[in-house]
Every structure is written in structure tokens, then in C-alpha cells.
Design a protein around this motif. Structure first.
Motif, short mmCIF file in Angstrom:
data_model
loop_
_atom_site.label_atom_id
_atom_site.label_comp_id
_atom_site.label_asym_id
_atom_site.label_seq_id
_atom_site.Cartn_x
_atom_site.Cartn_y
_atom_site.Cartn_z
N VAL A 119 -134.15 22.43 -5.57
CA VAL A 119 -133.26 21.38 -5.09
C VAL A 119 -134.08 20.15 -4.67
O VAL A 119 -133.74 19.02 -5.00
CB VAL A 119 -132.41 21.88 -3.91
N TYR A 120 -135.16 20.41 -3.96
CA TYR A 120 -135.95 19.29 -3.46
C TYR A 120 -136.62 18.54 -4.62
O TYR A 120 -136.67 17.32 -4.63
CB TYR A 120 -137.00 19.79 -2.46
N LEU B 266 -134.13 16.46 -6.18
CA LEU B 266 -133.88 15.27 -5.35
C LEU B 266 -134.95 14.22 -5.59
O LEU B 266 -134.66 13.04 -5.77
CB LEU B 266 -133.87 15.68 -3.87
N SER C 195 -136.65 13.72 -8.11
CA SER C 195 -136.63 13.15 -9.46
C SER C 195 -135.55 12.08 -9.62
O SER C 195 -135.51 11.39 -10.63
CB SER C 195 -136.43 14.25 -10.50
N ARG D 33 -125.05 12.26 -5.57
CA ARG D 33 -124.55 13.64 -5.60
C ARG D 33 -124.28 14.09 -7.02
O ARG D 33 -124.67 15.18 -7.43
CB ARG D 33 -123.22 13.70 -4.83
N LEU E 200 -125.45 12.93 -9.79
CA LEU E 200 -126.69 13.09 -10.55
C LEU E 200 -127.39 14.39 -10.18
O LEU E 200 -127.88 15.12 -11.04
CB LEU E 200 -127.63 11.91 -10.27
N LEU E 201 -127.43 14.64 -8.89
CA LEU E 201 -128.11 15.85 -8.42
C LEU E 201 -127.41 17.10 -8.94
O LEU E 201 -128.06 18.05 -9.37
CB LEU E 201 -128.14 15.84 -6.88
N ARG E 202 -126.10 17.06 -8.89
CA ARG E 202 -125.34 18.21 -9.40
C ARG E 202 -125.69 18.47 -10.86
O ARG E 202 -125.87 19.60 -11.27
CB ARG E 202 -123.84 17.95 -9.26
N LEU F 228 -129.11 19.99 -11.09
CA LEU F 228 -129.14 21.37 -10.63
C LEU F 228 -128.43 22.29 -11.60
O LEU F 228 -128.81 23.45 -11.77
CB LEU F 228 -128.52 21.47 -9.24
N ILE G 235 -128.23 26.09 -11.17
CA ILE G 235 -127.63 26.09 -9.83
C ILE G 235 -126.34 25.31 -9.89
O ILE G 235 -126.35 24.10 -10.10
CB ILE G 235 -128.57 25.47 -8.77
N VAL H 13 -123.33 23.71 -8.26
CA VAL H 13 -122.78 23.30 -6.97
C VAL H 13 -121.56 22.41 -7.21
O VAL H 13 -121.26 21.54 -6.47
CB VAL H 13 -123.84 22.57 -6.11
#
Lengths: 552, 161
Positions: free
Chosen positions: B100-101, B104, B106, B147, B149-151, B154, B159, B161
Motif C-alpha cells: 500500500v505504501y 502511495l 508511486s 483514492r 488511482l490508489l485503488r 492496489l 488488493i 479496496v
């Protein structure tokens, strides 16, 4: 009472992913000990380097501004003429800088000459003396216009830093740029290529940062991360971009298929081809070299430093300096303190409160924050809107288009809608005690669509209305307004523009045009909005747009 | 008489980690983060700034950290080849958290910092907006885009989410 944030948090699965991470990401004990004892762990970055870089950037900005003016000058010759190069000499005020040893040709003078004298190399040699006395840095930048080829050569610390060739002629404008002996070509293609699009091609040269590309067995390539970022940049409501790579050439294809506030479908497609390669085969004709030398000492000061007709400001806290050509940095220096430091100081109450009455402003309803952008496929029809209106009901709407500035590649930002004496645009410090209301409009000449990254010059205007009332029922006499260049204390030149109201009054909307001499610079509309309802606002905007289109 | 070093120690204890995390997130270099942390605290201690409230101090530190990071990144323009590999060894975290980190880090800074402040520093969005000098609406837009982008990232890592 519902707490929207709490509810969101409870339903936010991402929060669980970050749970406990805070405790595991910690500074090292050595670093903490160093902070407490004041013993540096490493040598901190020193200001010297920052200043040198900043100056290099400034030169680059000048060069880019030159290009920009090249474009705007096509449509706005009178505006350029309006830049009074003699104003510097007539300016008064405390001069904390060493005056220039040799009168420097101002940017505006220089660019005007560039436009008119095609085979002359203009060389600027600048020596900057920083306050600590130990740093003396000379920079050279050369700018030429030879036919359709525009060239800038920048040198940092006496070493060539980069060279750029801008070929603005023909159907396929090109930008050649070298960095670390690597040449980078950005070429614009597409039947609908416009000047604005060309600027995107120009923008692409800024991709060539060290961290953006890497050498592979097949040659140089952009990093995947960078490509992903670029694609993402275009994933907005009205455009999307694809970046493909074939035979060593990147092709960025951008499709803009929606225009806000316009019913009819309108698609704009252009491509920028980018490649790494060898130096272009360019033969530069003989040219006369004109050298302009200047020197300046940068001292933190409450007062602007001037040299040539540039006004330079230094912040007495952070010691950074800014001028009107670098508008994105916190250039609003008030009482010798830049915006960035001022914000920091305000945090701790070291500066007077802007709102001494400490009134409760919780009743202020912030209207929708809207950025509208419209672009058409052809230069002739190029039209772009940006409005930002952010105040309470009855806030005036200011909508404008690029009007006759069709050849400029302008991102338009404006700020409008001051209605309450306790509210004012965040980015300006106006004195409203004069009994006037000002609706500032800011032109940003920019290659960038993201205002966070805009680098270029601004022209600030204020629509001034007198005899208004300072309450929530503000009345603005639309028959009695005038346009003024907004003075932020940074003006080094002035231009007179006439404001004329034209067309019939349509409802509450009044249309205006701004002229400089015989040239119309822009047109805009003002109206009072009785509601901040989106649908109502959209309806008003549509009416305004239709009216502006009718004005031609 | 109270030793000024005690005050410093307390402030460092309370906020050094936060400043370091934000600097690391912004610069993506541990060395850079350490430099920025020193710049920030040097600025704080040298001028003997006083703050009426703890929140003011926190907001000042965040804002100054972001400014220092910007200066750092600008100054190190020529040498800034910042890749995730250069972050060095991330602190010991579970495999999931590391993923996750890294995801983040990236993200573009524009979205990384809002996510950092909101999720890791656990600040509310208005405080984050204020610290970043953004309008609350602007901050929320960036947070939301970040959010998403992160989703997506992941999701690629398995992952959901």
C-alpha cells in the motif's frame, strides 16, 4: 446531526489499509537527536544552489515568455506597444539594489526587437550578487529569431545548460531540445493543429527531465511511471490522451470530444510526436550579436528592487526573489513578506489579522468553484473559458472568451465576485476602503492546463464599479463601471484600454468589450446572480456564452 | 530554569516523525527527507517561533515541510532521478502495508500528499486543505482522485479496496 466525514471514514475501506502505518514510519533516532542538539546530520541544502537554480529557471521563463509574446503579439500588437519601456526610468521609490551597470534591455523591449529584427542574436549576461557576498553567478542566455526558427541558448554558471530550437514555421511546428547531449524532438501533427496545440508540443519538451526517461537496450525511453502520469493528465471530463511508442517515436494523441457550455458536438484531435535522437541539422545564418549586460544585488527588502524595467521583489524572511515574470511562485510580496511566508506567519499570529473584527464568516456561502474550458478545433474558432466565481449570492459572473486573441495560447483564469467587504479574492490584497468594488480578472498566459504548474506572465485587470453598497444586497451600476489595470505594486508598464458596453441589455446580463486602440482585446459579460444553484448558474452561463458568440 | 532543549525535545518527539513522513512522501528519498526535516526544524528553532495552539504549530510544520520539499526538489533538479528504488529500505511493515505504501509513493505528488495527510496523518480534510493552502473543495477533489488511482494500483496488486 450527521458528520459527513465520520460517515465517509467508516465506509472507507482504504482507511483500514493505512491503519497502524503511522507508527511504523518514523524518523531515525539519530535524526531526532541531531534536531534536538542542533547538530546537522547532513549538510542541509544551501540557499546558494536554490538561488542559482531559481535564476536559471527565471531565464527559462523569460525565454518562454518570449515565445508567448511572439504568439500574443500577432493578435495584440497594440498591447505590446502599450508596454512602456520608459516607465522604469520614471519610477521612483527606495532602491535597495545596485543599479545596473549597463542599462539592460527589458524583456518587453527585447521581445519586440526579436519580432522585428530576425537575424540578430540577443545575448543577456547577468551577474547576480547575493546577500552573503560569496556567491557571484553569471548567466547568459541568447535568443534569436531567424526566419521561422526561434532559438534560445541558456548557460548556467558559464556552462551550456540547454539549447532549444523552436521551428514555428510551416505546417509541422517542431521543438528541438537538448539535454545531457541527448536531443529530443517534439513535433506536432494533425489537421486540426492550432497554435494552442503547438504549445502543447512545446510543453512536451519539459518532459525531458532526468527522472522521466531512462536508457534501455533499445535506446532512450520514458519511464512507465511517467507515461502513466501523462496519460492520467488527459483523463479529464472533456479529453483523453493516449501515448504510444513505435519505432522509437512516442505519439501522444489527444482527443477532446466535449466542449462545456456548447451543445453541438465538437472534437479536436491532435498528435504530438516525440523522439529521442541526434541533433537536428539546422544551419543558422549569420547574425549580429547584441549583448546586454546587467548586474544586480539581491537584498531582502520591503521595497521592490528594480533593474532595467524589471521589478524584483525579495522576501525578507525566506530571501527568495520574484518578479512579474514568474507569477506562480508566491510573488505577492506585501510588507516585504511573500505569500508563502505570510501564510506561515499568519499561522502563528505574527502578522496583523486581515479580519480585525474577527467576524463570524460562517454564513458565507461559497458558490460552486467552476473551471470551464472550451476549445475548438481550429485556431480561428479557438475559444476558451475559465471562470472562477466563489462568493455569495448576487456575485457578479464574469465570463469572457479569448476574443481576438485567437493566436495566443492562453489559459484564462479569472476571479470574480466580490460582494462583501469581508470577502476578497484569496490571491489579492485589494484596498476596498476606497469606496470601489473591484472584480479582478487575471489573464494567465500559460502553456499549461493545470494552473498549479503555470509559469507565465499575467495581466491583471479590475472591473471597477463605484457607488456600490457593501452589504449582501450589493448593487452594482452596470452602466457605470470602468476597467483598470490592477496595480499590485508590481506593474512596470501600463496600457490604456477602453471599455465599451455593447449590445442590448439581455435580462440582467451586460456585455462589454475591451479595446486597446482599435483592437478588441476581449469581451466579457457581467451579471448579478441571484442564486448559486448549479442549474441556474449554468443557465446564466449559457446565456452569457450565447450573447458573447453573437457579439462575434 | 527550564532547559530550551527540553522544549525542543518535546517538539521533536511530537512532530519529527510526521515531518519526516511527509517529506519522505513528497521527495521519495530518505536522504532528502532527512534534509528537509532538518531545514524545517532549523527554521522553527532558529527564529524561536511561538505558537498559540498546538494545531498552529502542526499546520505550520506541514506547510513549511511542503515548501522545503518544493525547494529541495527544485534545487536538486539536475540530479533528481527519483525512483522508487531510491527510497531505500522501507521501515518494517507487513507485506500488505508495504504494498500500500509503495503504491502511495508511486502516485503523483498532487495526489500523494493529500492521501498521506488524510490517511496516514489522520487529519480531517479541512485541516489538510488548510495545511496545503488549498480550498477544501480542491483538496477533496484531489483526495478523491488520489483514492481512485490508489485503488486501481492496489487492484493490480491483488488488493481489492
Amino acid at each position: 446531526m450527521f458528520d459527513r466525514e465520520t460517515i465517509t471514514n467508516d465506509r472507507d475501506p482504504l482507511r483500514a489499509q493505512f491503519q497502524g502505518m503511522k507508527g511504523k514510519l518514523c524518523a531515525s533516532p539519530e535524526l531526532k537527536a541531531a534536531l534536538i542538539t542542533g547538530t546537522p546530520l547532513h549538510t542541509p541544502a544551501v540557499g546558494k544552489r536554490v538561488h542559482i537554480r531559481r535564476f536559471s529557471k527565471a531565464i527559462a521563463v523569460y525565454a518562454m515568455c518570449a515565445l508567448l509574446l511572439l504568439g500574443t503579439a500577432i493578435a495584440l500588437p497594440s498591447l505590446l506597444k502599450g508596454m512602456d519601456p520608459t516607465s522604469a526610468s520614471s519610477s521612483t521609490g527606495d532602491h535597495d539594489c545596485i543599479p545596473p551597470a549597463v542599462a539592460m534591455s527589458s524583456p518587453s523591449q527585447l521581445y519586440e526587437r526579436l519580432l522585428s529584427e530576425p537575424n540578430v542574436v540577443y545575448r543577456e549576461v547577468g551577474t547576480i550578487y547575493f546577500q552573503d557576498g560569496s556567491v557571484k553567478t553569471s548567466h547568459v542566455t541568447e535568443m534569436t529569431r531567424r526566419g521561422d526558427l526561434f532559438t534560445t541558448l541558456n548557460y548556467g554558471d558559464g556552462e551550456p545548460e540547454h539549447v532549444r530550437y523552436y521551428d514555428v514555421g510551416g505546417d509541422k511546428p517542431c521543438v528541438y531540445y537538448n539535454r545531457n547531449d541527448l536531443w529530443f524532438t517534439s513535433e506536432l501533427r494533425g489537421d486540426n493543429a492550432t497554435w494552442a496545440h503547438w504549445c502543447k508540443a512545446y510543453m512536451a519538451v519539459n518532459w525531458l527531465e532526468d527522472e522521466h526517461y531512462e536508457k534501455t537496450a533499445d535506446g532512450y525511453k520514458f519511464t512507465e511511471e511517467f507515461i502513466a502520469e501523462q496519460i492520467e493528465e488527459f483523463k479529464c471530463e472533456d479529453a483523453e490522451g493516449t501515448l504510444t511508442f513505435q519505432d522509437g517515436v512516442y505519439t501522444l494523441r489527444v482527443v477532446r470530444h466535449k466542449e462545456q457550455f456548447r451543445e453541438e458536438p465538437c472534437e479536436s484531435v491532435f498528435e504530438i510526436q516525440i523522439s529521442f535522437g541526434n541533433a537536428p541539422e539546422i544551419v543558422l545564418p549569420e547574425a549580429t550579436i547584441c549583448t546586454h549586460e546587467y548586474e544586480v544585488e539581491v537584498i531582502p527588502s520591503d521595497h521592490p528592487c528594480r533593474y532595467g524595467d524589471e521589478t524584483r521583489y525579495t522576501c525578507k524572511i525566506c530571501n527568495d526573489w520574484y518578479n512579474e515574470w514568474s507569477p506562480t511562485v508566491p510573488h505577492n510580496i506585501v510588507d516585504g513578506i511573500c505569500t508563502g511566508c505570510k501564510l506561515s506567519e499568519e499561522e502563528i499570529g505574527n502578522l496583523p489579522d486581515d479580519d480585525p473584527d474577527n467576524e463570524d464568516h460562517s454564513d458565507i456561502i461559497y458558490g460552486p468553484y467552476v473551471e470551464m474550458s472550451i476549445s475548438r478545433p481550429s485556431m480561428q474558432e479557438f475559444l476558451e473559458f475559465y471562470t472562477v466565481f466563489q462568493r455569495k449570492n448576487t456575485a457578479p459572473i464574469v465570463v469572457t472568451d479569448l476574443g481576438d486573441q485567437k493566436n495566443s495560447i492562453t489559459q484564462y483564469h479569472f476571479y470574480g465576485g466580490i460582494i462583501n467587504k469581508n470577502t476578497f479574492p484569496d490571491d489579492y490584497d485589494y484596498d476596498y476602503s476606497s469606496g470601489e468594488i473591484r472584480v479582478p480578472i487575471q489573464f494567465w498566459y500559460s502553456f499549461y492546463y493545470n494552473c498549479d504548474d503555470a509559469y507565465f506572465g499575467t495581466y491583471d485587470y479590475g472591473i471597477v464599479a463605484e457607488n456600490y453598497t457593501l452589504d449582501n444586497d450589493a448593487v452594482i451600476d452596470l452602466d457605470n463601471i470602468r476597467l483598470e489595470r490592477v496595480s499590485t505594486g508590481m506593474e512596470t508598464f501600463s496600457a490604456k484600454h477602453e471599455l465599451s458596453a455593447k449590445g442590448k441589455k439581455e435580462g440582467e446580463i451586460r456585455y462589454y468589450e475591451i479595446y486597446s486602440g482599435e483592437n478588441r482585446l476581449m469581451k466579457f459579460a457581467i451579471c448579478a446572480v441571484a442564486s448559486t444553484e448549479d442549474s441556474y448558474y449554468d443557465s446564466i452561463c449559457q446565456q452569457v456564452v450565447d450573447g458573447l458568440v453573437k457579439l462575434g | 530554569m527550564k532547559d530550551p532543549q527540553d522544549d525542543r525535545a518535546q517538539i521533536v518527539e511530537n512532530y519529527a516523525d510526521m515531518v519526516w513522513r511527509i517529506a519522505l512522501s513528497r521527495t521519495r528519498r530518505e536522504e532528502a527527507a532527512e534534509e528537509v526535516v532538518q531545514e524545517v526544524f532549523l527554521s522553527l528553532f532558529q527564529k524561536e517561533r511561538t505558537f498559540n495552539e498546538e494545531e498552529h504549530l502542526k499546520a505550520w510544520l506541514i506547510r513549511t515541510t511542503l515548501i522545503c520539499c518544493k525547494h529541495y526538489l527544485t534545487a536538486s533538479f539536475r540530479n533528481a532521478t527519483i525512483s522508487l528504488d531510491e527510497v531505500g529500505d522501507l521501515p518494517a511493515m507487513s507485506e500488505g502495508q508495504s504494498t500500500v505504501y509503495e503504491a502511495l509513493l508511486s502516485l503523483p505528488a498532487k495526489y500523494r500528499i493529500p492521501l498521506q495527510l488524510y490517511y496516514i496523518e489522520e487529519m480531517d480534510s479541512d485541516a489538510c486543505a488548510k495545511a496545503m493552502g488549498l480550498r477544501p473543495g480542491t483538496f477533496r477533489v484531489r483526495l478523491n482522485r488520489g483514492r481512485n488511482l490508489l485503488r486501481e494500483l492496489l487492484k493490480g496488486e491483488g488488493i481489492d479496496v
